[in-house]
Write an enzyme that holds these catalytic residues in place. Structure first.
Site, mmCIF file in Angstrom:
data_model
loop_
_atom_site.group_PDB
_atom_site.id
_atom_site.type_symbol
_atom_site.label_atom_id
_atom_site.label_comp_id
_atom_site.label_asym_id
_atom_site.label_seq_id
_atom_site.Cartn_x
_atom_site.Cartn_y
_atom_site.Cartn_z
ATOM 1 N N ASP A 1 3.336 0.643 8.455
ATOM 2 C CA ASP A 1 2.686 1.933 8.207
ATOM 3 C C ASP A 1 2.441 2.042 6.697
ATOM 4 O O ASP A 1 3.202 2.684 5.970
ATOM 5 C CB ASP A 1 3.610 3.053 8.714
ATOM 6 C CG ASP A 1 3.029 4.434 8.464
ATOM 7 O OD1 ASP A 1 1.805 4.549 8.286
ATOM 8 O OD2 ASP A 1 3.817 5.404 8.437
ATOM 9 N N GLU B 1 5.775 0.521 5.114
ATOM 10 C CA GLU B 1 6.901 1.032 5.888
ATOM 11 C C GLU B 1 7.170 0.017 6.990
ATOM 12 O O GLU B 1 6.299 -0.261 7.822
ATOM 13 C CB GLU B 1 6.615 2.434 6.450
ATOM 14 C CG GLU B 1 6.606 3.474 5.333
ATOM 15 C CD GLU B 1 6.638 4.917 5.807
ATOM 16 O OE1 GLU B 1 6.300 5.176 6.978
ATOM 17 O OE2 GLU B 1 6.995 5.786 4.983
ATOM 18 N N GLN C 1 0.559 10.971 -0.906
ATOM 19 C CA GLN C 1 1.451 11.643 0.053
ATOM 20 C C GLN C 1 2.218 12.809 -0.595
ATOM 21 O O GLN C 1 2.316 13.893 -0.034
ATOM 22 C CB GLN C 1 2.440 10.613 0.607
ATOM 23 C CG GLN C 1 3.402 11.139 1.665
ATOM 24 C CD GLN C 1 4.318 10.035 2.217
ATOM 25 O OE1 GLN C 1 4.194 8.873 1.861
ATOM 26 N NE2 GLN C 1 5.238 10.417 3.086
ATOM 27 N N ASP D 1 3.634 8.547 15.091
ATOM 28 C CA ASP D 1 4.647 7.906 14.257
ATOM 29 C C ASP D 1 5.874 8.803 14.171
ATOM 30 O O ASP D 1 5.769 9.982 13.859
ATOM 31 C CB ASP D 1 4.080 7.627 12.861
ATOM 32 C CG ASP D 1 4.923 6.621 12.098
ATOM 33 O OD1 ASP D 1 5.631 5.815 12.739
ATOM 34 O OD2 ASP D 1 4.873 6.630 10.856
ATOM 35 N N ARG E 1 2.119 6.600 -1.712
ATOM 36 C CA ARG E 1 3.167 7.587 -2.019
ATOM 37 C C ARG E 1 2.690 8.719 -2.923
ATOM 38 O O ARG E 1 3.151 9.861 -2.793
ATOM 39 C CB ARG E 1 4.367 6.898 -2.673
ATOM 40 C CG ARG E 1 5.035 5.862 -1.810
ATOM 41 C CD ARG E 1 5.588 6.437 -0.538
ATOM 42 N NE ARG E 1 6.193 5.402 0.300
ATOM 43 C CZ ARG E 1 6.467 5.546 1.596
ATOM 44 N NH1 ARG E 1 6.173 6.681 2.216
ATOM 45 N NH2 ARG E 1 7.016 4.582 2.276
ATOM 46 N N LYS F 1 -1.716 8.040 4.835
ATOM 47 C CA LYS F 1 -1.336 7.129 5.915
ATOM 48 C C LYS F 1 -2.522 6.659 6.745
ATOM 49 O O LYS F 1 -2.390 5.696 7.506
ATOM 50 C CB LYS F 1 -0.369 7.841 6.873
ATOM 51 C CG LYS F 1 0.866 8.419 6.221
ATOM 52 C CD LYS F 1 1.980 7.406 6.166
ATOM 53 C CE LYS F 1 3.292 8.065 5.762
ATOM 54 N NZ LYS F 1 4.383 7.089 5.770
ATOM 55 N N GLU G 1 12.182 3.095 -1.324
ATOM 56 C CA GLU G 1 13.649 3.083 -1.313
ATOM 57 C C GLU G 1 14.206 1.868 -2.051
ATOM 58 O O GLU G 1 15.186 1.969 -2.777
ATOM 59 C CB GLU G 1 14.159 3.077 0.129
ATOM 60 C CG GLU G 1 13.815 4.319 0.918
ATOM 61 C CD GLU G 1 13.934 4.078 2.412
ATOM 62 O OE1 GLU G 1 12.934 3.656 3.029
ATOM 63 O OE2 GLU G 1 15.032 4.286 2.952
ATOM 64 N N THR H 1 -3.037 0.952 9.400
ATOM 65 C CA THR H 1 -1.723 0.651 9.975
ATOM 66 C C THR H 1 -1.853 -0.721 10.610
ATOM 67 O O THR H 1 -2.782 -0.938 11.401
ATOM 68 C CB THR H 1 -1.337 1.678 11.059
ATOM 69 O OG1 THR H 1 -1.388 2.987 10.496
ATOM 70 C CG2 THR H 1 0.054 1.411 11.617
ATOM 71 N N HIS I 1 16.784 6.090 6.322
ATOM 72 C CA HIS I 1 15.503 6.320 5.651
ATOM 73 C C HIS I 1 15.312 7.806 5.345
ATOM 74 O O HIS I 1 14.956 8.179 4.211
ATOM 75 C CB HIS I 1 14.348 5.811 6.522
ATOM 76 C CG HIS I 1 12.985 6.145 5.984
ATOM 77 N ND1 HIS I 1 12.493 5.602 4.814
ATOM 78 C CD2 HIS I 1 12.020 6.978 6.445
ATOM 79 C CE1 HIS I 1 11.275 6.081 4.589
ATOM 80 N NE2 HIS I 1 10.966 6.919 5.553
ATOM 81 N N GLU J 1 8.325 -0.972 10.282
ATOM 82 C CA GLU J 1 8.572 -0.271 11.538
ATOM 83 C C GLU J 1 8.358 -1.239 12.700
ATOM 84 O O GLU J 1 7.771 -2.304 12.548
ATOM 85 C CB GLU J 1 7.591 0.912 11.716
ATOM 86 C CG GLU J 1 7.637 1.936 10.588
ATOM 87 C CD GLU J 1 6.896 3.235 10.939
ATOM 88 O OE1 GLU J 1 6.651 3.501 12.139
ATOM 89 O OE2 GLU J 1 6.563 3.984 9.987
HETATM 90 CA CA CA Z 1 5.980 5.889 9.033
#
Ligand code: CA
Length: 447
Positions: free
Chosen positions: A263, A229, A270, A156, A267, A283, A394, A287, A163, A231
């Site tokens: 993904d 996420e 993380q 990844d 948080r 993570k 975000e 996925t 971002h 992506e």
């Molecule tokens: Ca990611």
């Protein structure tokens, strides 16, 4: 006609299919698209290779058995060429190489085209043979889509400047949001391939270590800040040997195609675990990727220039020309029992600072090998405006600005029962090259 003009003809915006649903300007699966996947259906539970067209799926092996689709001679192997289409993954087909992908694309486009006057005589065979058509074209509504490739490795990246700036501003320092290495290389890490799942697979909220800012020690419990996420990912179509880097200018020839990728990210887990080696349990629990792989050939008309790169990258990361793609992207959130989803973000892949070619060149520059089926995530794709960010982190600025939903109140992070869906497409004139959707419902954590 040369192969390249045949290939060019598959991209002709005026080409239309006798599968009428494919001709709708908002249908993801036009005759210009022809993405590859793995499916089964109520008539046959065996997983096999399919190509999406309109509201149908082409059962490619049926066409090969009928003699309407032939792999290039150089691709045939001892076990019989048709085994690549009667497989539970696309890996064997992809391993045949780019000439084989293109040959199949060209033949399918001809077989599915409505107007055959400019095509070879035999291309009307499928269109005009009702019994064969019945066997070779499965209803998409009746099919189940599976993980399209066996994924030996998942990497990844972190290639959206917007971002990286947003996250750096939130967690470090708004004045120095980007670390100095960020604008010199596509930052990446080795992810977890075993937990990549196909769209539609429920995702269980993870448990893990959570540490509140003023607490001395962490507690163990369910993630409270579950996020997405947004992506894309690319699938490696031609690997490289250990010790053999791939030049940036050659890198796109190693890419089979692209998928949408979510993904999922915890948080709170993380934030406590990521120093010094990066995310781990935050993570690895899941996925999700979309089931159709849109080939780089189908994306060619949507190629656009990447953002200007300052400073100019080191030599090994330089390439001439345009290497970004104009892919519209959306995120939708639908709470449990809500009828209607709310679109919570709209952005575009073209905003990505580092290109897929640069990511692949950087990945291999150390001599690291890659293999057919490897998945490379783009990194969260955030646009320049507050409604174009690719994560709830975000969009809600770490929970400080809740999102209003059409139904189901507000959200800071994901709640149990929420369905998160990514959608993506390239809009041509009168047709679309789309990815379909990539979705998952969150189920409660284990006790
Ligand atoms: Ca990611």
């Amino acid at each position: 006609m040369s192969v390249s003009s045949d290939l060019q003809a598959t991209l002709d915006p005026s080409r239309r299919s006798w599968v009428e649903a494919a001709n709708d300007a908002a249908c993801d699966f036009s005759i210009q698209n022809l993405p590859f996947g793995i499916f089964s259906d109520s008539r046959d539970a065996v997983w096999r290779v399919g190509v999406a067209i309109g509201d149908r799926i082409v059962d490619v092996a049926v066409l090969e058995d009928a003699g309407l689709l032939v792999l290039p001679l150089a691709s045939a192997n001892e076990s019989g060429a048709s085994s690549v289409f009667r497989s539970d993954s696309l890996n064997a087909f992809i391993a045949l190489g780019r000439d084989a992908w293109r040959s199949v694309r060209i033949q399918l486009s001809g077989l599915l085209a409505r107007d055959t006057t400019t095509l070879r005589d035999d291309t009307a065979t499928l269109r005009d043979d009702a019994a064969l058509r019945e066997r070779a074209l499965v209803s998409a509504a009746d099919a189940t889509l599976h993980l399209p490739v066996q994924i030996p490795g998942y990497t990844d990246f972190y290639s959206s400047k917007e971002h990286a700036t947003n996250v750096g501003s939130m967690f470090r320092d708004p004045k120095n949001a980007l670390l100095p290495n960020w604008s010199e290389m596509p930052i990446g890490y080795n992810g977890r391939a075993s937990s990549v799942v196909a769209s539609g697979t429920p995702v269980r909220r993870p448990n893990g270590q959570l540490k509140l800012p003023d607490a001395e020690r962490p507690v163990f419990g369910a993630c409270r800040k579950l996020d997405i996420e947004l992506e894309t990912g690319f699938i490696v179509g031609r690997g490289n040997a250990l010790g053999e880097p791939v030049a940036c200018a050659e890198a796109e020839a190693h890419i089979f195609g692209m998928v949408l990728l979510n993904d999922w990210s915890a948080r709170d887990i993380q934030q406590w675990e990521y120093v010094p080696l990066g995310p781990f349990n935050a993570k690895t629990f899941a996925t999700t990727i979309s089931p159709w792989i849109v080939t780089l050939d189908a994306l060619e008309p949507f190629r656009v220039a990447q953002p200007e790169q300052v400073p100019q990258p080191l030599d090994y990361l330089r390439h001439d020309g345009a290497h970004a793609f104009d892919i519209a992207l959306e995120v939708r959130l639908r709470p449990q029992r809500a009828r209607e989803a709310t679109t919570i973000s709209r952005t575009n892949f073209r905003h990505m600072y580092w290109t897929m070619a640069q990511q692949f060149a950087h990945h291999t520059v150390s001599g690291c090998n890659t293999r057919v089926g490897d998945l490379m995530g783009s990194g969260t794709i955030s646009g320049p405006t507050a409604d174009s960010y690719g994560s709830l982190l975000e969009l809600t600025w770490n929970g400080k600005q809740p999102l209003e939903l059409k139904e189901g109140g507000t959200r800071t992070f994901i709640e149990d029962g929420d369905e998160l869906t990514l959608a993506g497409w390239c809009q041509g004139e009168g047709y679309r090259v789309g990815f379909g959707t990539c979705s998952g419902v969150i189920v409660p954590a284990r006790d």
